[in-house]
Design an enzyme around this catalytic site. Sequence first.
Site, PDB file in Angstrom:
ATOM      1  N   MET A   1       1.667  -8.576   1.065  1.00  0.00           N
ATOM      2  CA  MET A   1       0.701  -9.413   1.790  1.00  0.00           C
ATOM      3  C   MET A   1      -0.743  -9.123   1.410  1.00  0.00           C
ATOM      4  SD  MET A   1       2.116  -9.970   5.614  1.00  0.00           S
ATOM      5  CE  MET A   1       3.384  -8.758   5.855  1.00  0.00           C
TER       6      MET A   1
ATOM      7  N   ASP B   1      -5.876   0.388  -2.919  1.00  0.00           N
ATOM      8  CA  ASP B   1      -4.453   0.744  -2.784  1.00  0.00           C
ATOM      9  C   ASP B   1      -4.254   2.119  -3.442  1.00  0.00           C
ATOM     10  OD1 ASP B   1      -1.792  -1.374  -2.361  1.00  0.00           O
ATOM     11  OD2 ASP B   1      -1.372   0.600  -3.198  1.00  0.00           O
TER      12      ASP B   1
ATOM     13  N   THR C   1       8.267  -9.775   1.464  1.00  0.00           N
ATOM     14  CA  THR C   1       7.481  -8.855   0.620  1.00  0.00           C
ATOM     15  C   THR C   1       8.408  -7.712   0.195  1.00  0.00           C
ATOM     16  OG1 THR C   1       6.879  -7.357   2.412  1.00  0.00           O
ATOM     17  CG2 THR C   1       5.422  -9.260   2.072  1.00  0.00           C
TER      18      THR C   1
ATOM     19  N   THR D   1      15.442  -5.075   5.074  1.00  0.00           N
ATOM     20  CA  THR D   1      16.709  -5.777   5.293  1.00  0.00           C
ATOM     21  C   THR D   1      17.846  -4.935   4.741  1.00  0.00           C
ATOM     22  OG1 THR D   1      16.035  -7.142   3.433  1.00  0.00           O
ATOM     23  CG2 THR D   1      15.986  -8.185   5.563  1.00  0.00           C
TER      24      THR D   1
ATOM     25  N   ASN E   1      -4.706  -3.596   6.050  1.00  0.00           N
ATOM     26  CA  ASN E   1      -3.355  -4.104   5.796  1.00  0.00           C
ATOM     27  C   ASN E   1      -2.362  -3.036   5.327  1.00  0.00           C
ATOM     28  OD1 ASN E   1      -1.308  -6.281   4.726  1.00  0.00           O
ATOM     29  ND2 ASN E   1      -1.837  -5.050   2.931  1.00  0.00           N
TER      30      ASN E   1
ATOM     31  N   ARG F   1       0.106  -5.180  -3.833  1.00  0.00           N
ATOM     32  CA  ARG F   1       1.332  -5.992  -3.794  1.00  0.00           C
ATOM     33  C   ARG F   1       1.495  -6.595  -2.395  1.00  0.00           C
ATOM     34  NH1 ARG F   1       6.536  -1.766  -3.385  1.00  0.00           N
ATOM     35  NH2 ARG F   1       6.488  -1.688  -1.114  1.00  0.00           N
TER      36      ARG F   1
ATOM     37  N   ASP G   1      -6.598   6.283  -0.763  1.00  0.00           N
ATOM     38  CA  ASP G   1      -5.584   6.655   0.232  1.00  0.00           C
ATOM     39  C   ASP G   1      -6.239   6.370   1.585  1.00  0.00           C
ATOM     40  OD1 ASP G   1      -3.972   7.840   2.105  1.00  0.00           O
ATOM     41  OD2 ASP G   1      -3.598   9.650   0.935  1.00  0.00           O
TER      42      ASP G   1
ATOM     43  N   TYR H   1       7.188   3.604  13.776  1.00  0.00           N
ATOM     44  CA  TYR H   1       6.611   2.323  13.342  1.00  0.00           C
ATOM     45  C   TYR H   1       6.130   1.539  14.559  1.00  0.00           C
ATOM     46  CZ  TYR H   1       6.011  -1.943  10.550  1.00  0.00           C
ATOM     47  OH  TYR H   1       5.486  -3.048   9.924  1.00  0.00           O
TER      48      TYR H   1
ATOM     49  N   LYS I   1       2.182   0.570  15.392  1.00  0.00           N
ATOM     50  CA  LYS I   1       1.742  -0.827  15.457  1.00  0.00           C
ATOM     51  C   LYS I   1       1.204  -1.189  16.851  1.00  0.00           C
ATOM     52  CE  LYS I   1       2.463  -1.911  11.139  1.00  0.00           C
ATOM     53  NZ  LYS I   1       1.309  -2.199  10.250  1.00  0.00           N
TER      54      LYS I   1
HETATM   55  N1  LIG Z   1       6.827  -7.456   5.424  1.00  0.00           N
HETATM   56  C1  LIG Z   1       6.967  -7.681   6.715  1.00  0.00           C
HETATM   57  O1  LIG Z   1       7.894  -8.383   7.133  1.00  0.00           O
HETATM   58  C2  LIG Z   1       5.987  -7.129   7.708  1.00  0.00           C
HETATM   59  C3  LIG Z   1       6.145  -7.488   9.052  1.00  0.00           C
HETATM   60  C4  LIG Z   1       5.226  -7.033   9.991  1.00  0.00           C
HETATM   61  C5  LIG Z   1       4.150  -6.250   9.590  1.00  0.00           C
HETATM   62  N2  LIG Z   1       4.013  -5.898   8.273  1.00  0.00           N
HETATM   63  C6  LIG Z   1       2.841  -5.101   7.922  1.00  0.00           C
HETATM   64  O2  LIG Z   1       2.065  -5.802   6.957  1.00  0.00           O
HETATM   65  C7  LIG Z   1       1.389  -4.870   6.097  1.00  0.00           C
HETATM   66  C8  LIG Z   1       1.689  -5.185   4.646  1.00  0.00           C
HETATM   67  O3  LIG Z   1       3.080  -5.094   4.464  1.00  0.00           O
HETATM   68  P1  LIG Z   1       3.850  -5.582   3.141  1.00  0.00           P
HETATM   69  O4  LIG Z   1       5.149  -6.111   3.603  1.00  0.00           O
HETATM   70  O5  LIG Z   1       2.950  -6.415   2.299  1.00  0.00           O
HETATM   71  O6  LIG Z   1       4.096  -4.127   2.479  1.00  0.00           O
HETATM   72  P2  LIG Z   1       4.262  -3.659   0.954  1.00  0.00           P
HETATM   73  O7  LIG Z   1       5.033  -2.390   1.020  1.00  0.00           O
HETATM   74  O8  LIG Z   1       4.794  -4.765   0.130  1.00  0.00           O
HETATM   75  O9  LIG Z   1       2.744  -3.342   0.528  1.00  0.00           O
HETATM   76  C9  LIG Z   1       2.022  -2.314   1.154  1.00  0.00           C
HETATM   77  C10 LIG Z   1       0.957  -1.777   0.223  1.00  0.00           C
HETATM   78  O10 LIG Z   1       0.291  -0.703   0.900  1.00  0.00           O
HETATM   79  C11 LIG Z   1       0.063   0.349  -0.022  1.00  0.00           C
HETATM   80  N3  LIG Z   1      -0.053   1.646   0.641  1.00  0.00           N
HETATM   81  C12 LIG Z   1       0.913   2.375   1.255  1.00  0.00           C
HETATM   82  N4  LIG Z   1       0.419   3.542   1.699  1.00  0.00           N
HETATM   83  C13 LIG Z   1      -0.899   3.568   1.378  1.00  0.00           C
HETATM   84  C14 LIG Z   1      -1.946   4.506   1.563  1.00  0.00           C
HETATM   85  N5  LIG Z   1      -1.739   5.689   2.168  1.00  0.00           N
HETATM   86  N6  LIG Z   1      -3.185   4.189   1.109  1.00  0.00           N
HETATM   87  C15 LIG Z   1      -3.399   3.011   0.483  1.00  0.00           C
HETATM   88  N7  LIG Z   1      -2.449   2.077   0.262  1.00  0.00           N
HETATM   89  C16 LIG Z   1      -1.206   2.365   0.704  1.00  0.00           C
HETATM   90  C17 LIG Z   1       1.286   0.297  -0.953  1.00  0.00           C
HETATM   91  O11 LIG Z   1       1.001   0.951  -2.188  1.00  0.00           O
HETATM   92  C18 LIG Z   1       1.527  -1.199  -1.081  1.00  0.00           C
HETATM   93  O12 LIG Z   1       0.840  -1.744  -2.192  1.00  0.00           O
HETATM   94  C19 LIG Z   1       1.850  -3.468   6.537  1.00  0.00           C
HETATM   95  O13 LIG Z   1       0.897  -2.915   7.439  1.00  0.00           O
HETATM   96  C20 LIG Z   1       3.160  -3.762   7.272  1.00  0.00           C
HETATM   97  O14 LIG Z   1       3.464  -2.770   8.223  1.00  0.00           O
HETATM   98  C21 LIG Z   1       4.915  -6.318   7.340  1.00  0.00           C
END
Ligand SMILES: NC(=O)c1ccc[n+]([C@@H]2O[C@H](COP(=O)([O-])OP(=O)(O)OC[C@H]3O[C@@H](n4cnc5c(N)ncnc54)[C@H](O)[C@@H]3O)[C@@H](O)[C@H]2O)c1
Length: 248
Positions: A18, A37, A190, A197, A87, A16, A60, A155, A159
């Site tokens: 990004m 995933d 996402t 938020t 990611n 799901r 995982d 977090y 990062k």
């Molecule tokens: N959404 C934002 O605004 C934002 C901003 C900055 C950085 N990020 C980073 O971008 C990346 C993607 O974020 P997103 O918003 O798409 O998140 P999301 O929660 O929509 O998707 C994350 C995915 O990672 C999977 N996941 C979680 N733990 C896992 C594990 N242990 N093993 C395998 N898969 C696992 C989840 O099942 C999920 O499908 C993340 O690293 C997040 O920290 C997001």
Amino acid sequence: MGRLDGKVAIVTGASRGMGESHAKRFIKEGAKVMLTDLNEESGQKLAAELGDNARFTKQDVTKLEDWTRVVAATEEAFGPITILVNNAGILGPVTTTVDLDEEAYQKVMSINADSQFLGAKSVIPSMLKAGIGSIVNISSLAGLRANYGFPSLAYVASKFATRGMTKAIAAEYGANNIRANSVHPGFINTPMMVEATDEGGGDALKEIFLGRLAEADEVSSLVLFLASDESSYITGAEHKIDAGMSAH
Ligand SMILES: NC(=O)c1ccc[n+]([C@@H]2O[C@H](COP(=O)([O-])OP(=O)(O)OC[C@H]3O[C@@H](n4cnc5c(N)ncnc54)[C@H](O)[C@@H]3O)[C@@H](O)[C@H]2O)c1
């Protein structure tokens, strides 16, 4: 001709958000992609929709044995790996340092940061066989600075760690034609951001010059560029995608 013709990629957290968007864009540009995933149901469904150049393996990202299995499955299906997008990540609890329990801290560090070490450790041998590689580590604006008391120390620390690991890999493996870059998104639309938020991140929205969240596909454009040979002289660098949030 696709911008990733001949490339073999692993994208983690691809069920799901990004990760899903990056996997879709990579396929469109001619890559063969292993999506991974924890969420098997959505991942399998997505890979089936994407066709023969996509596969899904449940993983995982915190487990070395899962990485070993994913690398073997990818090589068997498509050959040596040339792109890794680390990611997968979680936000974790949004709370103060005093109230952050140790278990929650360790979980965020493990999923967001340790996983990127395990990914590099497991995939680089395959890239060495291929003679080329691009590792794209997804960090965050929170990997460059702390932000409005949001998100948590864990977090932010996780990062920052991915940013450092990226530079270490770039330095170690540049001579082997393996590049590594970190991507620092601001606020992206996402499921994770909807969660964030709700948790109080909404106040930061007024800091965005373009006045809106990014769509995941806008981040995929940057990830695609870094993964492709178009960025052949770019390594060890941070790439912000935040519509000016960090320009204040
Ligand atoms: N959404 C934002 O605004 C934002 C901003 C900055 C950085 N990020 C980073 O971008 C990346 C993607 O974020 P997103 O918003 O798409 O998140 P999301 O929660 O929509 O998707 C994350 C995915 O990672 C999977 N996941 C979680 N733990 C896992 C594990 N242990 N093993 C395998 N898969 C696992 C989840 O099942 C999920 O499908 C993340 O690293 C997040 O920290 C997001």
